[in-house]
Design an enzyme around this catalytic site. Sequence first.
Site, PDB file in Angstrom:
ATOM      1  N   GLU A   1       0.821  -1.225   0.000  1.00  0.00           N
ATOM      2  CA  GLU A   1       0.000   0.000   0.000  1.00  0.00           C
ATOM      3  C   GLU A   1       0.851   1.269   0.000  1.00  0.00           C
ATOM      4  OE1 GLU A   1      -3.802   0.174   0.692  1.00  0.00           O
ATOM      5  OE2 GLU A   1      -3.905  -1.895  -0.003  1.00  0.00           O
TER       6      GLU A   1
ATOM      7  N   HIS B   1      -3.766   1.420   7.751  1.00  0.00           N
ATOM      8  CA  HIS B   1      -2.400   1.716   7.313  1.00  0.00           C
ATOM      9  C   HIS B   1      -1.621   2.176   8.544  1.00  0.00           C
ATOM     10  CE1 HIS B   1      -4.172   2.809   3.136  1.00  0.00           C
ATOM     11  NE2 HIS B   1      -3.543   1.658   3.020  1.00  0.00           N
TER      12      HIS B   1
ATOM     13  N   CYS C   1      -2.512  11.230   4.384  1.00  0.00           N
ATOM     14  CA  CYS C   1      -2.925  10.310   3.302  1.00  0.00           C
ATOM     15  C   CYS C   1      -2.906  11.011   1.960  1.00  0.00           C
ATOM     16  CB  CYS C   1      -4.356   9.824   3.515  1.00  0.00           C
ATOM     17  SG  CYS C   1      -4.597   8.864   4.993  1.00  0.00           S
TER      18      CYS C   1
END
Length: 448
Positions: A178, A249, A370
Amino acid sequence: MTVESAGEEINFDGLVGPTHNYAGLSEGNLASARNADTAARPRDAALQGLAKMQRLRALGLAQGVLPPHERPNIAWLRSLGFSGSDAAVWEQAWTSEPALARAALASSAMWAANAATVSPSADCADGRLHASVANLQTMLHRILEAEQTERTLRRLMPDDSRFAVHPALLAHDTLSDEGAANHMRMAASAGAPGVEIFVYGRAAGEARAGFPARQTLEACHALARRHGLASRAVFARQKAGAIDAGAFHNDVVAVAHEHVLFHHQDAFDDAGALYAEVRAKAKGFEPVFIETPRARVGLEDAVSSYLFNSQLVRLPGAKALTLVAPTEVRENNRTGSYVAELIAQPNAAVGHVEYVEVRESMRNGGGPACLRLRIVMTPAERAAAAQGFFLDDALAARLEAWIAKHYREELAPADLGDPALVDETQTALDELTRVLPLGSDFYPFQRA
Ligand code: SUG
């Protein structure tokens, strides 16, 4: 300043796309689930993101911007057997395969921290800046991003003698990756050689109950090998309880910059071992670890406020680092007072806070950190990169006008199947290829 420490960290933020919506697509992402099927405000979302970029520029930091992807993803829907005009493809997909159609509509490329893992040239054996596109294979709507992201990064960093842009790892459960959301870097200064910390949720083949662990140890190893990091790489396991509390995450519970790692007590399986390894590998700096005790801020508050999804930055001339945090942190009494105390400490490593408003993105589980991909560039690398991706006032004004012209104010669940969305978004993106240096064949619909 020595030559090797002359590198500068540049935040490249993903521009929120015109189809920003809340479809509840990400299992384990509590905000995405909570806001599923509510109305989104794409224009506000994009303007909030742009305002955040402009704010960081006003504070004296370099800022770049990355384009949204083509959504709905008509080429992918055609590959699934839908045919006719683009509008007809969308209409059929929406009525007959709503799960696939929702994946094809997601504006999730806005979360640029998931675009790639980037290692500055100072860390890499061959002296080039390495970027590995993330395969994002855990979520159907995100696995669709890799190809276009690679195209973007190649446009941004075209010179193979300075930049190595790697395609995504094979999209398989074993190599689940990711990107920078599970990668941190510590160094004396952004441009100095550093220690790169790869955080994984599971090893391949390991059975796991609970929410998905999106990063494997094997993927981390592959990235470190590709980038030629050798002994600069450190691998740390995320605490299972953090994932199950909604930290899908690592950047939901930890953030690092220069010599500082700021994290929640429950972020890592073995924080002591991580500290020891970073200390052993740190050259030219003494690492500072700021661990937030769970007794002070519980995981639930950390996840709902996104305290750790802040950007840690050094403003020009500042002695201490600045935390660029979402306004939700200030609105939560526990996290707000914690931050106030943190920055008030004498000789605090993190000495300032700037609150930014990215509420539309937050409602899908995407905070300030993010939205950005950090790329450390030396002056020569910056000069070799495509200049049109660096934000200045003129570009910001053009983007703002472009958003105002093309984005809907609201996208409610009932609007998503509207066949007019296809032409609307393609017209917008076609125009964007003349605002950013993308060229007339950047998007799949332009090549069809
Ligand atoms: O992958 N949300 C994204 C949020 C990504 C946040 N990025 C970082 N933590 N770096 C995700 O879960 C929600 C889309 C929807 O439900 O409509 C979504 O994809």
